[in-house]
Design an enzyme around this catalytic site. Structure first.
Site, PDB file in Angstrom:
ATOM      1  N   TYR A  33       0.821  -1.208   0.000  1.00 11.18           N
ATOM      2  CA  TYR A  33       0.000   0.000   0.000  1.00 11.18           C
ATOM      3  C   TYR A  33       0.851   1.252   0.000  1.00 11.18           C
ATOM      4  O   TYR A  33       2.070   1.185   0.191  1.00 11.18           O
ATOM      5  CB  TYR A  33      -0.954  -0.005   1.207  1.00 11.18           C
ATOM      6  CG  TYR A  33      -0.316   0.345   2.529  1.00 11.18           C
ATOM      7  CD1 TYR A  33       0.514  -0.560   3.200  1.00 11.18           C
ATOM      8  CD2 TYR A  33      -0.523   1.586   3.127  1.00 11.18           C
ATOM      9  CE1 TYR A  33       1.092  -0.233   4.413  1.00 11.18           C
ATOM     10  CE2 TYR A  33       0.057   1.918   4.353  1.00 11.18           C
ATOM     11  CZ  TYR A  33       0.859   0.999   4.987  1.00 11.18           C
ATOM     12  OH  TYR A  33       1.440   1.321   6.186  1.00 11.18           O
ATOM     13  N   ARG A  52       7.909   4.206  -4.915  1.00 11.28           N
ATOM     14  CA  ARG A  52       8.078   3.234  -3.827  1.00 11.28           C
ATOM     15  C   ARG A  52       7.073   2.100  -3.955  1.00 11.28           C
ATOM     16  O   ARG A  52       7.391   0.931  -3.691  1.00 11.28           O
ATOM     17  CB  ARG A  52       7.948   3.912  -2.462  1.00 11.28           C
ATOM     18  CG  ARG A  52       8.243   2.959  -1.309  1.00 11.28           C
ATOM     19  CD  ARG A  52       8.278   3.648   0.029  1.00 11.28           C
ATOM     20  NE  ARG A  52       6.980   4.202   0.374  1.00 11.28           N
ATOM     21  CZ  ARG A  52       6.760   4.992   1.420  1.00 11.28           C
ATOM     22  NH1 ARG A  52       7.761   5.328   2.236  1.00 11.28           N
ATOM     23  NH2 ARG A  52       5.555   5.455   1.667  1.00 11.28           N
ATOM     24  N   ARG A 100      -7.908 -20.397  -1.856  1.00  7.23           N
ATOM     25  CA  ARG A 100      -6.873 -20.211  -0.836  1.00  7.23           C
ATOM     26  C   ARG A 100      -5.781 -21.279  -0.930  1.00  7.23           C
ATOM     27  O   ARG A 100      -6.038 -22.474  -0.757  1.00  7.23           O
ATOM     28  CB  ARG A 100      -7.499 -20.231   0.566  1.00  7.23           C
ATOM     29  CG  ARG A 100      -6.490 -19.859   1.654  1.00  7.23           C
ATOM     30  CD  ARG A 100      -7.130 -19.771   3.044  1.00  7.23           C
ATOM     31  NE  ARG A 100      -6.135 -19.378   4.034  1.00  7.23           N
ATOM     32  CZ  ARG A 100      -5.244 -20.227   4.553  1.00  7.23           C
ATOM     33  NH1 ARG A 100      -5.249 -21.490   4.218  1.00  7.23           N
ATOM     34  NH2 ARG A 100      -4.344 -19.790   5.429  1.00  7.23           N
ATOM     35  N   HIS A 102      -1.262 -21.089  -0.328  1.00  4.58           N
ATOM     36  CA  HIS A 102      -0.184 -20.138  -0.040  1.00  4.58           C
ATOM     37  C   HIS A 102       0.613 -19.754  -1.290  1.00  4.58           C
ATOM     38  O   HIS A 102       1.020 -18.611  -1.445  1.00  4.58           O
ATOM     39  CB  HIS A 102       0.755 -20.701   1.026  1.00  4.58           C
ATOM     40  CG  HIS A 102       0.127 -20.740   2.389  1.00  4.58           C
ATOM     41  ND1 HIS A 102      -0.954 -21.542   2.686  1.00  4.58           N
ATOM     42  CD2 HIS A 102       0.410 -20.070   3.521  1.00  4.58           C
ATOM     43  CE1 HIS A 102      -1.300 -21.362   3.941  1.00  4.58           C
ATOM     44  NE2 HIS A 102      -0.483 -20.470   4.480  1.00  4.58           N
ATOM     45  N   LYS A 149       6.438  -1.934   1.819  1.00  3.52           N
ATOM     46  CA  LYS A 149       5.272  -1.366   2.498  1.00  3.52           C
ATOM     47  C   LYS A 149       4.086  -2.318   2.364  1.00  3.52           C
ATOM     48  O   LYS A 149       3.155  -2.071   1.599  1.00  3.52           O
ATOM     49  CB  LYS A 149       4.970   0.030   1.927  1.00  3.52           C
ATOM     50  CG  LYS A 149       4.154   0.896   2.868  1.00  3.52           C
ATOM     51  CD  LYS A 149       4.262   2.348   2.500  1.00  3.52           C
ATOM     52  CE  LYS A 149       3.296   3.233   3.240  1.00  3.52           C
ATOM     53  NZ  LYS A 149       3.308   3.138   4.696  1.00  3.52           N
ATOM     54  N   GLU A 182      11.875   2.618  14.305  1.00  4.66           N
ATOM     55  CA  GLU A 182      10.932   3.612  13.784  1.00  4.66           C
ATOM     56  C   GLU A 182       9.654   3.512  14.614  1.00  4.66           C
ATOM     57  O   GLU A 182       9.531   2.650  15.481  1.00  4.66           O
ATOM     58  CB  GLU A 182      10.638   3.375  12.295  1.00  4.66           C
ATOM     59  CG  GLU A 182      10.050   2.014  11.981  1.00  4.66           C
ATOM     60  CD  GLU A 182       9.864   1.765  10.483  1.00  4.66           C
ATOM     61  OE1 GLU A 182       9.677   2.727   9.718  1.00  4.66           O
ATOM     62  OE2 GLU A 182       9.888   0.574  10.091  1.00  4.66           O
ATOM     63  N   LEU A 207      11.137   1.339   7.139  1.00  6.22           N
ATOM     64  CA  LEU A 207      10.598   1.830   5.866  1.00  6.22           C
ATOM     65  C   LEU A 207      11.320   3.143   5.524  1.00  6.22           C
ATOM     66  O   LEU A 207      11.442   4.019   6.377  1.00  6.22           O
ATOM     67  CB  LEU A 207       9.094   2.081   5.984  1.00  6.22           C
ATOM     68  CG  LEU A 207       8.464   2.499   4.653  1.00  6.22           C
ATOM     69  CD1 LEU A 207       8.287   1.292   3.739  1.00  6.22           C
ATOM     70  CD2 LEU A 207       7.137   3.186   4.856  1.00  6.22           C
TER      71      LEU A 207
HETATM   72  N1  PDD Z   1       2.859   5.052   7.175  1.00  2.00           N
HETATM   73  N2  PDD Z   1       7.474   3.775   8.802  1.00  2.00           N
HETATM   74  C1  PDD Z   1       6.339   3.054   8.764  1.00  2.00           C
HETATM   75  C2  PDD Z   1       6.303   1.722   9.454  1.00  2.00           C
HETATM   76  C3  PDD Z   1       5.212   3.558   8.083  1.00  2.00           C
HETATM   77  O1  PDD Z   1       4.078   2.826   8.018  1.00  2.00           O
HETATM   78  C4  PDD Z   1       5.277   4.833   7.463  1.00  2.00           C
HETATM   79  C5  PDD Z   1       4.114   5.420   6.722  1.00  2.00           C
HETATM   80  C6  PDD Z   1       6.487   5.550   7.554  1.00  2.00           C
HETATM   81  C7  PDD Z   1       6.643   6.909   6.923  1.00  2.00           C
HETATM   82  O2  PDD Z   1       6.635   6.835   5.517  1.00  2.00           O
HETATM   83  P1  PDD Z   1       6.127   8.077   4.641  1.00  2.00           P
HETATM   84  O3  PDD Z   1       6.913   9.248   5.089  1.00  2.00           O
HETATM   85  O4  PDD Z   1       6.449   7.669   3.263  1.00  2.00           O
HETATM   86  O5  PDD Z   1       4.658   8.230   4.928  1.00  2.00           O
HETATM   87  C8  PDD Z   1       7.559   4.985   8.216  1.00  2.00           C
HETATM   88  C9  PDD Z   1       1.646   5.508   6.540  1.00  2.00           C
HETATM   89  C10 PDD Z   1       1.468   6.983   6.597  1.00  2.00           C
HETATM   90  C11 PDD Z   1       0.482   4.737   7.123  1.00  2.00           C
HETATM   91  O6  PDD Z   1       0.661   3.548   7.363  1.00  2.00           O
HETATM   92  O7  PDD Z   1      -0.600   5.304   7.310  1.00  2.00           O
END
Ligand code: PDD
Length: 285
Positions: A33, A52, A100, A102, A149, A182, A207
């Site tokens: 996403y 990304r 379903r 895997h 992501k 993070e 991320l």
């Molecule tokens: N999240 N780290 C994680 C684990 C994240 O899920 C996100 C973003 C970031 C920051 O990435 P960016 O600056 O590209 O938004 C770092 C989004 C906003 C969310 O899950 O809603």
């Protein structure tokens, strides 16, 4: 006002926006996403978010189901149908619908695409920024490829809820050596007593945030120095300032970590200045 979603080629009111029970996103979290900020009805850093997205898809071997240009059109249409001036747009792509199992389904299986958008309250966000937030540390129990992501966010969900249960707003994932990775949906930063900005280097264990990259550009225009390196929780407790960055919050000051006041316990000047400067360095389209 009723909300609209884009689901696999159709714009539908929420009540009709349905995903198949055997969608692999639903059954395996087999998808990725992106979240983009919307300001003045326009997309912030669309190009970088879509780049990304393409990288995430490639890493998990889902073909890009439509061109970045076509995706951009869909994102805008959803923003406009939902009349979002300020808010976020969410885009999710999964490996599609199949019985379903895997292993990957047949290569003919079309990926599923969902786009939603929603308004946020700028006043509420600004009030939060003025106050700053508290975070708590939690052990990082995520898989080894959080640079992708993916929609598989159970550790993040549990960590965020634990933070709330402990009276904080967010959690910082900390690895077994005590270094900060993070936040649950944002990157973590500190400003050291010597006024050096520090955020963890981006490898497979965090991320690589788009907001993080743009903040680097904003820092370049100042006299501040920045280091991309691991920092410990102890170092964070003793920091002058701390903050988190993400597309939905941009730069959000952190004023307490595990109950320790950061600096004087108020949002600091560096975080505040970077937040103000941010949109001069972001791309608007
Ligand atoms: N999240 N780290 C994680 C684990 C994240 O899920 C996100 C973003 C970031 C920051 O990435 P960016 O600056 O590209 O938004 C770092 C989004 C906003 C969310 O899950 O809603």
């Amino acid at each position: 006002m009723s909300r609209f979603a884009y689901v696999n080629g159709r714009y539908a009111p929420f009540r009709d926006a349905k995903i198949h029970v055997e969608d692999r996103g639903y059954q395996f979290a087999d998808g990725v996403y992106e979240v983009c900020e919307v300001r003045g009805g326009r997309l912030i850093d669309e190009r970088r978010h879509l780049e990304r997205l393409q990288r995430s898809l490639k890493e998990i071997r889902i073909p890009l189901p439509m061109s970045a240009r076509a995706l951009g059109i869909v994102l805008r249409e959803v923003v406009s149908r939902n009349r979002v001036g300020y808010g976020i747009v969410y885009l999710q792509i999964t490996r599609g619908v199949a019985r379903r199992d895997h292993a990957f389904p047949s290569p003919q299986t079309p990926p599923s695409i969902v786009v939603t958008a929603r308004s946020l309250s700028m006043a509420r966000n600004e009030a939060l920024v003025e106050k700053g937030i508290a975070v708590v540390s939690v052990p990082d129990n995520r898989w080894g490829r959080v640079d992708i992501k993916t929609i598989g966010l159970l550790p993040n969900v549990l960590a965020r809820q634990e933070a709330i249960d402990r009276g904080a707003r967010d959690a910082w994932f900390v690895d077994k050596d005590g270094t900060v990775m993070e936040a649950t949906s944002a990157n973590a930063w500190i400003v050291t007593p010597a006024r050096v900005l520090v955020t963890r280097h981006a490898d497979h264990a965090i991320l690589r945030g788009i907001t993080r990259s743009v903040v680097f550009d904003a820092i370049k225009a100042t006299t501040l120095s920045v280091e991309e390196r691991a920092f410990t929780l102890e170092e964070a407790y003793g920091a002058r300032e701390a903050f988190i960055t993400s597309a939905s919050q941009i730069v959000l000051p952190v004023i307490r970590i595990d109950g320790h006041a950061v600096g004087d316990g108020k949002p600091g000047p560096v975080a505040t200045a970077l937040r103000r400067a941010f949109h001069r360095y972001a791309e608007v389209s």
